[in-house]
Design an enzyme around this catalytic site. Structure first.
Site, PDB file in Angstrom:
ATOM      1  N   ASN A  34     -12.377   6.922  -5.585  1.00  0.00           N
ATOM      2  CA  ASN A  34     -10.929   6.771  -5.752  1.00  0.00           C
ATOM      3  C   ASN A  34     -10.207   6.966  -4.421  1.00  0.00           C
ATOM      4  O   ASN A  34     -10.622   7.773  -3.588  1.00  0.00           O
ATOM      5  CB  ASN A  34     -10.415   7.779  -6.776  1.00  0.00           C
ATOM      6  CG  ASN A  34     -11.035   7.558  -8.146  1.00  0.00           C
ATOM      7  OD1 ASN A  34     -11.457   6.447  -8.455  1.00  0.00           O
ATOM      8  ND2 ASN A  34     -11.104   8.608  -8.945  1.00  0.00           N
ATOM      9  N   ILE A  35      -9.085   6.259  -4.278  1.00  0.00           N
ATOM     10  CA  ILE A  35      -8.320   6.358  -3.040  1.00  0.00           C
ATOM     11  C   ILE A  35      -7.073   7.225  -3.221  1.00  0.00           C
ATOM     12  O   ILE A  35      -6.272   7.362  -2.307  1.00  0.00           O
ATOM     13  CB  ILE A  35      -7.956   4.963  -2.470  1.00  0.00           C
ATOM     14  CG1 ILE A  35      -7.173   4.123  -3.499  1.00  0.00           C
ATOM     15  CG2 ILE A  35      -9.220   4.221  -2.046  1.00  0.00           C
ATOM     16  CD1 ILE A  35      -6.727   2.758  -2.954  1.00  0.00           C
ATOM     17  N   ASP A  36      -6.914   7.803  -4.425  1.00  0.00           N
ATOM     18  CA  ASP A  36      -5.843   8.787  -4.610  1.00  0.00           C
ATOM     19  C   ASP A  36      -6.318  10.143  -4.076  1.00  0.00           C
ATOM     20  O   ASP A  36      -7.463  10.281  -3.637  1.00  0.00           O
ATOM     21  CB  ASP A  36      -5.438   8.877  -6.089  1.00  0.00           C
ATOM     22  CG  ASP A  36      -6.594   9.328  -6.973  1.00  0.00           C
ATOM     23  OD1 ASP A  36      -7.104  10.452  -6.764  1.00  0.00           O
ATOM     24  OD2 ASP A  36      -7.003   8.571  -7.869  1.00  0.00           O
ATOM     25  N   ARG A  53       1.853   1.754  -3.558  1.00  0.00           N
ATOM     26  CA  ARG A  53       0.745   2.329  -4.345  1.00  0.00           C
ATOM     27  C   ARG A  53       0.575   3.814  -4.026  1.00  0.00           C
ATOM     28  O   ARG A  53       0.277   4.619  -4.911  1.00  0.00           O
ATOM     29  CB  ARG A  53      -0.559   1.573  -4.074  1.00  0.00           C
ATOM     30  CG  ARG A  53      -0.524   0.147  -4.604  1.00  0.00           C
ATOM     31  CD  ARG A  53      -1.898  -0.463  -4.636  1.00  0.00           C
ATOM     32  NE  ARG A  53      -2.784   0.285  -5.502  1.00  0.00           N
ATOM     33  CZ  ARG A  53      -4.090   0.364  -5.332  1.00  0.00           C
ATOM     34  NH1 ARG A  53      -4.668  -0.257  -4.323  1.00  0.00           N
ATOM     35  NH2 ARG A  53      -4.828   1.059  -6.162  1.00  0.00           N
ATOM     36  N   HIS A 112     -14.315   5.186  -0.384  1.00  0.00           N
ATOM     37  CA  HIS A 112     -13.511   3.972  -0.203  1.00  0.00           C
ATOM     38  C   HIS A 112     -12.195   4.236   0.515  1.00  0.00           C
ATOM     39  O   HIS A 112     -11.263   3.456   0.429  1.00  0.00           O
ATOM     40  CB  HIS A 112     -13.266   3.291  -1.558  1.00  0.00           C
ATOM     41  CG  HIS A 112     -14.526   2.754  -2.183  1.00  0.00           C
ATOM     42  ND1 HIS A 112     -14.662   2.502  -3.525  1.00  0.00           N
ATOM     43  CD2 HIS A 112     -15.728   2.439  -1.631  1.00  0.00           C
ATOM     44  CE1 HIS A 112     -15.876   2.049  -3.766  1.00  0.00           C
ATOM     45  NE2 HIS A 112     -16.549   2.005  -2.637  1.00  0.00           N
ATOM     46  N   TYR A 152       0.820  -1.221   0.000  1.00  0.00           N
ATOM     47  CA  TYR A 152       0.000   0.000   0.000  1.00  0.00           C
ATOM     48  C   TYR A 152       0.850   1.266   0.000  1.00  0.00           C
ATOM     49  O   TYR A 152       0.479   2.266  -0.615  1.00  0.00           O
ATOM     50  CB  TYR A 152      -1.008  -0.006   1.160  1.00  0.00           C
ATOM     51  CG  TYR A 152      -2.242  -0.781   0.787  1.00  0.00           C
ATOM     52  CD1 TYR A 152      -3.245  -0.200   0.017  1.00  0.00           C
ATOM     53  CD2 TYR A 152      -2.387  -2.111   1.150  1.00  0.00           C
ATOM     54  CE1 TYR A 152      -4.355  -0.924  -0.371  1.00  0.00           C
ATOM     55  CE2 TYR A 152      -3.498  -2.846   0.761  1.00  0.00           C
ATOM     56  CZ  TYR A 152      -4.482  -2.240   0.004  1.00  0.00           C
ATOM     57  OH  TYR A 152      -5.583  -2.956  -0.401  1.00  0.00           O
ATOM     58  N   GLY A 160     -16.625   8.602 -15.031  1.00  0.00           N
ATOM     59  CA  GLY A 160     -15.656   7.509 -15.036  1.00  0.00           C
ATOM     60  C   GLY A 160     -15.879   6.426 -14.010  1.00  0.00           C
ATOM     61  O   GLY A 160     -14.927   5.898 -13.456  1.00  0.00           O
ATOM     62  N   THR A 161     -17.136   6.084 -13.766  1.00  0.00           N
ATOM     63  CA  THR A 161     -17.386   4.969 -12.857  1.00  0.00           C
ATOM     64  C   THR A 161     -18.215   3.921 -13.571  1.00  0.00           C
ATOM     65  O   THR A 161     -19.141   4.250 -14.312  1.00  0.00           O
ATOM     66  CB  THR A 161     -18.072   5.428 -11.557  1.00  0.00           C
ATOM     67  OG1 THR A 161     -18.352   4.282 -10.758  1.00  0.00           O
ATOM     68  CG2 THR A 161     -19.347   6.195 -11.825  1.00  0.00           C
ATOM     69  N   SER A 162     -17.863   2.664 -13.357  1.00  0.00           N
ATOM     70  CA  SER A 162     -18.557   1.579 -14.052  1.00  0.00           C
ATOM     71  C   SER A 162     -19.967   1.393 -13.524  1.00  0.00           C
ATOM     72  O   SER A 162     -20.837   0.849 -14.186  1.00  0.00           O
ATOM     73  CB  SER A 162     -17.779   0.278 -13.882  1.00  0.00           C
ATOM     74  OG  SER A 162     -17.664  -0.027 -12.503  1.00  0.00           O
TER      75      SER A 162
END
Ligand code: ZN
EC number: 2.3.1.286
Length: 245
Positions: free
Chosen positions: A101-103, A73, A118, A70, A192-194
């Site tokens: 997003n986790i960025d 990342r 998230h 992690y 941009g989300t599925s």
């Protein structure tokens, strides 16, 4: 390709909104060259199954390996830059952001009101007592096999990444705030989300039930496209400056 009339139609739908909620997923960061799980799987991490790095059981088995993964990342995310889409959202004074997003690219572009459903690669907390860990954690600049997590100053437990793993509940405060925004915003922009990861994917349904304008920005149609009044089939970096500028 996005035709000017598609953008114009979408802009007209947003014109009267004083609060636009922007709901983002992985496609938002794709134009920043953000490293996905797959991109992180080079060299040392080549044979790692990302699924094995995303559960509390795996953490209990081998926290040092997971912590190293992690932090790597986080290093890759820090190397990426906000793209024109992040910047357009941040510059539009009507927007707040809910992201999967986790960025931290929304924050780095200048967005202030960002809900992270998230969690975040840049937040840490105790894996035993949940206390937030505020001390700085040095990120590796090359992949290393194992990093021992720091100890919680309250209980001594190992400090874990502040991200949501499989089977874990979403952070309650963030979820409540996201629901509140879906219940009060004047318009929703989905980027941009599925639309297949629940419960997050259920949030646009709340906005749709209120019949507020919904715009979707996505290179390919998604599970959420049927909710949108206008689907702009383009990337975030291409479409958002025209839509929100
Ligand atoms: Zn603790």
């Amino acid at each position: 390709m996005t035709t000017p009339s598609t953008i114009d139609t979408a802009r007209a739908l947003l014109a009267d909104a004083s609060h636009i909620e922007v709901f983002t997923g992985a496609g938002m960061s794709a134009d920043s060259g953000i490293a996905t799980y797959r991109d992180a799987q080079t060299g040392l991490w080549e044979n790692v199954d990302p699924q094995d790095m995303a559960s509390i059981d795996a953490w209990h088995d081998d926290p040092d390996t997971m912590f190293a993964w992690y932090l790597w990342r986080a290093h890759l995310a820090r190397q990426a830059e906000p793209n024109a889409g992040h910047v357009a959202i941040a510059r539009c004074p009507k927007t707040t952001v809910t992201t999967q997003n986790i960025d931290n690219l929304h924050e780095r572009a200048g967005s202030k009101e960002v809900v992270h459903l998230h969690g975040s690669l840049f937040e840490f907390r105790c894996s035993l007592c949940d206390e937030a860990f505020g001390e700085p954690i040095a990120l590796p600049t090359a992949p290393v096999e194992a990093i021992t997590p720091p100890s919680c100053p309250v209980c001594g437990g190992p400090v874990r990444p502040g991200v949501v793993w499989f089977g874990e509940a979403l952070p309650q405060d963030e979820w409540n705030e996201a629901e509140r925004r879906m219940s009060t915003a004047d318009a929703l922009v989905i980027v941009g989300t599925s639309g297949v990861v629940y419960p997050a994917a259920g949030l646009p349904l709340m906005a749709h039930a209120r019949e507020i304008p919904i715009i979707e920005v996505t290179p390919m149609r998604t599970e959420l496209s049927h909710l949108a009044d206008v689907v702009i089939e383009d990337t975030a970096a291409n479409a958002l400056p025209s839509l929100l500028g």
